[in-house]
Design a protein around this motif. Sequence first.
Motif, PDB file in Angstrom:
ATOM      1  N   ASP A  32       0.849  -1.194   0.000  1.00 56.25           N
ATOM      2  CA  ASP A  32       0.000   0.000   0.000  1.00 56.25           C
ATOM      3  C   ASP A  32       0.888   1.249   0.000  1.00 56.25           C
ATOM      4  O   ASP A  32       1.159   1.843   1.043  1.00 56.25           O
ATOM      5  CB  ASP A  32      -0.917  -0.020   1.225  1.00 56.25           C
ATOM      6  CG  ASP A  32      -1.975   1.065   1.205  1.00 56.25           C
ATOM      7  OD1 ASP A  32      -1.882   2.006   0.390  1.00 56.25           O
ATOM      8  OD2 ASP A  32      -2.899   0.984   2.039  1.00 56.25           O
ATOM      9  N   ALA A  33       1.304   1.637  -1.185  1.00 58.06           N
ATOM     10  CA  ALA A  33       2.243   2.759  -1.324  1.00 58.06           C
ATOM     11  C   ALA A  33       1.658   4.067  -0.781  1.00 58.06           C
ATOM     12  O   ALA A  33       2.376   4.870  -0.182  1.00 58.06           O
ATOM     13  CB  ALA A  33       2.650   2.931  -2.786  1.00 58.06           C
ATOM     14  N   ARG A  34       0.359   4.274  -0.968  1.00 57.44           N
ATOM     15  CA  ARG A  34      -0.261   5.524  -0.487  1.00 57.44           C
ATOM     16  C   ARG A  34      -0.165   5.634   1.035  1.00 57.44           C
ATOM     17  O   ARG A  34       0.216   6.664   1.576  1.00 57.44           O
ATOM     18  CB  ARG A  34      -1.721   5.600  -0.930  1.00 57.44           C
ATOM     19  CG  ARG A  34      -2.336   6.950  -0.623  1.00 57.44           C
ATOM     20  CD  ARG A  34      -3.804   7.039  -1.121  1.00 57.44           C
ATOM     21  NE  ARG A  34      -4.604   7.449   0.011  1.00 57.44           N
ATOM     22  CZ  ARG A  34      -5.445   6.682   0.686  1.00 57.44           C
ATOM     23  NH1 ARG A  34      -5.654   5.447   0.315  1.00 57.44           N
ATOM     24  NH2 ARG A  34      -6.108   7.145   1.702  1.00 57.44           N
ATOM     25  N   THR A  35      -0.478   4.559   1.732  1.00 60.09           N
ATOM     26  CA  THR A  35      -0.401   4.564   3.192  1.00 60.09           C
ATOM     27  C   THR A  35       1.044   4.722   3.647  1.00 60.09           C
ATOM     28  O   THR A  35       1.315   5.431   4.621  1.00 60.09           O
ATOM     29  CB  THR A  35      -1.016   3.273   3.765  1.00 60.09           C
ATOM     30  OG1 THR A  35      -2.393   3.209   3.371  1.00 60.09           O
ATOM     31  CG2 THR A  35      -0.937   3.241   5.283  1.00 60.09           C
ATOM     32  N   ARG A  37       3.404   6.337   2.050  1.00 62.19           N
ATOM     33  CA  ARG A  37       3.742   7.751   1.842  1.00 62.19           C
ATOM     34  C   ARG A  37       3.142   8.621   2.941  1.00 62.19           C
ATOM     35  O   ARG A  37       3.796   9.537   3.453  1.00 62.19           O
ATOM     36  CB  ARG A  37       3.264   8.224   0.473  1.00 62.19           C
ATOM     37  CG  ARG A  37       4.266   8.025  -0.642  1.00 62.19           C
ATOM     38  CD  ARG A  37       3.861   8.779  -1.915  1.00 62.19           C
ATOM     39  NE  ARG A  37       2.554   8.385  -2.428  1.00 62.19           N
ATOM     40  CZ  ARG A  37       2.334   7.299  -3.177  1.00 62.19           C
ATOM     41  NH1 ARG A  37       3.336   6.512  -3.497  1.00 62.19           N
ATOM     42  NH2 ARG A  37       1.133   7.022  -3.598  1.00 62.19           N
ATOM     43  N   GLU A  38       1.889   8.347   3.320  1.00 62.64           N
ATOM     44  CA  GLU A  38       1.251   9.122   4.387  1.00 62.64           C
ATOM     45  C   GLU A  38       1.990   8.941   5.706  1.00 62.64           C
ATOM     46  O   GLU A  38       2.151   9.897   6.475  1.00 62.64           O
ATOM     47  CB  GLU A  38      -0.218   8.710   4.536  1.00 62.64           C
ATOM     48  CG  GLU A  38      -1.094   9.172   3.385  1.00 62.64           C
ATOM     49  CD  GLU A  38      -2.500   8.578   3.439  1.00 62.64           C
ATOM     50  OE1 GLU A  38      -2.794   7.778   4.355  1.00 62.64           O
ATOM     51  OE2 GLU A  38      -3.294   8.917   2.544  1.00 62.64           O
ATOM     52  N   ASP A  41       5.039  11.042   5.527  1.00 66.61           N
ATOM     53  CA  ASP A  41       4.675  12.453   5.698  1.00 66.61           C
ATOM     54  C   ASP A  41       4.480  12.783   7.179  1.00 66.61           C
ATOM     55  O   ASP A  41       4.904  13.835   7.659  1.00 66.61           O
ATOM     56  CB  ASP A  41       3.393  12.788   4.926  1.00 66.61           C
ATOM     57  CG  ASP A  41       3.590  12.816   3.419  1.00 66.61           C
ATOM     58  OD1 ASP A  41       4.762  12.885   2.966  1.00 66.61           O
ATOM     59  OD2 ASP A  41       2.574  12.758   2.697  1.00 66.61           O
TER      60      ASP A  41
END
Length: 122
Positions: A32-35, A37-38, A41
């Motif tokens: 899960d690349a989006r998670t 990245r979050e 962040d």
Amino acid sequence: MRIARELHDVVAHHIAVINVQTGLGRFVFHSDARTAREALDTVEGASGEALAEFRRVLGLLRADGVQGADGAPAPGLDQLAEMVTRVRAGGVRVELRVTGTPRPLPSGVQLCVYRVVQKALT
């Protein structure tokens, strides 16, 4: 002693957030690349805030008054929503509810409330 407690609170909270987010990022890195990245962040934000708070506390050793040498005010009630957002990003259900009419409070009282909430969320 006050400075030691303040530094402990800064380190304990921010390192706990960074630790949880790093673990999350590692866990979902390939799935899960989006998670991931979050999570990174959030780590970036928490570490940046920790550095700013360190500067503020260390500035107290060099300057008189409530603000640090760089002029940054101590954390207060206006920053609770940011803290809650960081903790939520780690998957913890947190509700921030403000009741009544907000009124000005001394910076020392605001810092105390901020640290109590920070400790509870950590």
